[in-house]
Scaffold this active site. Structure first.
Site, short mmCIF file in Angstrom:
data_model
loop_
_atom_site.label_atom_id
_atom_site.label_comp_id
_atom_site.label_asym_id
_atom_site.label_seq_id
_atom_site.Cartn_x
_atom_site.Cartn_y
_atom_site.Cartn_z
N GLU A 264 -3.96 -1.64 -3.36
CA GLU A 264 -4.93 -1.91 -2.54
C GLU A 264 -4.35 -1.70 -1.24
O GLU A 264 -4.95 -2.03 -0.11
CB GLU A 264 -5.57 -3.26 -2.56
CG GLU A 264 -4.21 -4.21 -2.23
CD GLU A 264 -3.55 -4.79 -3.27
OE1 GLU A 264 -2.75 -5.89 -3.30
OE2 GLU A 264 -3.40 -3.86 -4.44
N ASP B 41 -3.57 -3.65 4.08
CA ASP B 41 -3.54 -4.15 2.76
C ASP B 41 -4.62 -5.05 2.50
O ASP B 41 -4.81 -5.93 3.61
CB ASP B 41 -2.11 -4.58 2.26
CG ASP B 41 -2.21 -4.95 0.97
OD1 ASP B 41 -1.54 -4.29 0.18
OD2 ASP B 41 -2.38 -6.33 0.49
N ASP C 26 -12.31 -2.25 -7.57
CA ASP C 26 -12.29 -0.96 -7.09
C ASP C 26 -13.29 -0.52 -6.11
O ASP C 26 -13.16 0.17 -5.35
CB ASP C 26 -12.65 0.02 -8.73
CG ASP C 26 -11.64 -0.27 -9.58
OD1 ASP C 26 -10.36 -0.40 -9.04
OD2 ASP C 26 -11.86 0.29 -10.66
N ASN D 170 -9.83 -9.74 -7.87
CA ASN D 170 -9.90 -9.13 -9.25
C ASN D 170 -10.17 -10.06 -10.37
O ASN D 170 -10.68 -10.03 -11.29
CB ASN D 170 -8.69 -8.02 -9.26
CG ASN D 170 -8.61 -6.59 -9.17
OD1 ASN D 170 -9.83 -6.29 -9.00
ND2 ASN D 170 -7.72 -6.11 -8.95
#
Length: 360
Positions: free
Chosen positions: A274, A231, A248, A239
């Site tokens: 993620e 992760d 992304d 973000n």
């Protein structure tokens, strides 16, 4: 690109349905081309003398063949319907629409092919009736002119059959080409339901199927099996600060690092958000941990920046949890143990690998 195995129940449905279509088309082609003498498929044979019907024989083989053909067609339709329902429950809407559209067209092409087959069989029945009539008439003829008339009728009937068979052949060839194109379209749509659109690797749905198969193979072959869950650290912060486009791109970057760090026999999937999962067949815990640490180091060494503004994002890291399969572990328990170590790695400071150790 490393991808997950594609042999799963939905695909078996597609293969069986395509096989049913192929059998139906093959029967039609045999009939149209006259590769084999299919006169034995005539439903009935009528023997007449003049205008009097002497004998009518019904062919049980023909009825059996038609019954099998109907069963194949019906079975293929059911399998395609099941495949669409399964994909509708879990696949992207666009892919489901593609599958539904292709399947509907495939059904129409199959119906067209069967119509050609029925017409061809009807022509053969008419032809057989004409031959029976001619045989009855020839037996009672004494003059040459009368014989020539009957022979001329037979020649005309034979030419009619030849033209009809040629026309049916072209129809079946066109249907076969259309069906080939539709099958390719269905395969592409199926791939879309199993692939993560952002990274191009397997999605959660395909992971579940691949993991089930990997556990079964590990038990049957008595070989080890390991799982890595990873992760991206502080992904929400990235973000929030730089936007989802940057997020992304970072997800895609981790996917690329993972793909280039594993074997062809390993399977990689985006598990969600993620988080990624890596299935390593034939791999003990120690080697799995080495693989996870290699991915961790390669990813943390990357320096990210926004292309348009050249703004530095800096180092982005990931945490990893590793587990080896234990007897009795199902998919859920196996994932739970690897996930537990992933969260332990995060709790211990992130950018690290945590595993259960040799004794767990």
């Amino acid at each position: 690109m490393v991808s997950l195995p594609h042999w799963f129940s939905d695909r078996r449905c597609l293969i069986l349905a395509a096989g049913a279509v192929g059998v139906a088309i093959l029967l039609g082609i045999l009939a149209a081309f006259g590769v084999y003498d299919l006169a034995f498929l005539t439903l009935r044979t009528v023997t007449e003398r003049g205008s009097i019907v002497i004998e009518t024989r019904y062919n049980p083989v023909a009825f059996a063949v038609f019954g099998v053909l109907a069963a194949i067609t019906f079975g293929g339709a059911l399998l395609l319907a099941r495949f669409i329902r399964l994909c509708a429950r879990s696949g992207p809407r666009a892919s489901v629409d593609e599958i539904a559209s292709a399947s509907a067209t495939l059904g129409r092409e199959l119906a067209n092919a069967l119509a050609v087959i029925r017409l061809d069989l009807a022509n053969k029945e008419t032809y057989a009736r004409s031959l029976a009539n001619a045989q009855g008439r020839l037996a009672g003829l004494t003059e040459a002119d009368q014989v020539r008339v009957v022979v001329s009728l037979l020649v005309a009937e034979n030419e009619r059959m030849r033209l009809a068979s040629e026309k049916d052949k072209h129809k079946l060839e066109a249907s076969a080409q259309e069906i080939d194109a539709l099958q390719a379209s269905l395969r592409g749509a199926e791939e879309a339901t199993l692939t993560d659109p952002l990274t191009g690797i397997g999605n959660r749905r395909l992971f579940n199927d691949a993991m089930t198969k990997a556990i079964k193979d590990s038990h049957a072959q008595r070989v080890p099996l390991s799982l890595i869950m990873c992760d991206i650290d502080h992904f929400k912060r990235v973000n929030d600060m730089f936007g989802h486009d940057v997020g992304d791109e970072i997800i895609r970057a981790l996917a690329r690092v993972i793909e280039t760090s594993v074997r062809e026999t390993d399977s990689v999937a985006r598990y969600g958000g993620e988080e990624f999962a890596i299935i390593l067949p034939g791999t003990e815990l120690t080697r799995a941990k080495e693989t996870a640490d290699r991915i961790r180091r390669q990813f943390s060494a990357k320096k990210f920046a926004i292309r348009k503004t050249n703004q530095k994002i800096g180092q982005v890291t990931a945490s990893f949890g590793v587990a080896e399969h234990r007897p009795g572990d199902d998919v859920q328990e196996f994932v739970r143990r690897a996930d537990a170590k992933l969260y332990e790695a995060k709790a211990r400071g992130r950018d690290r690998v945590a595993d259960f150790g040799e004794r767990g």
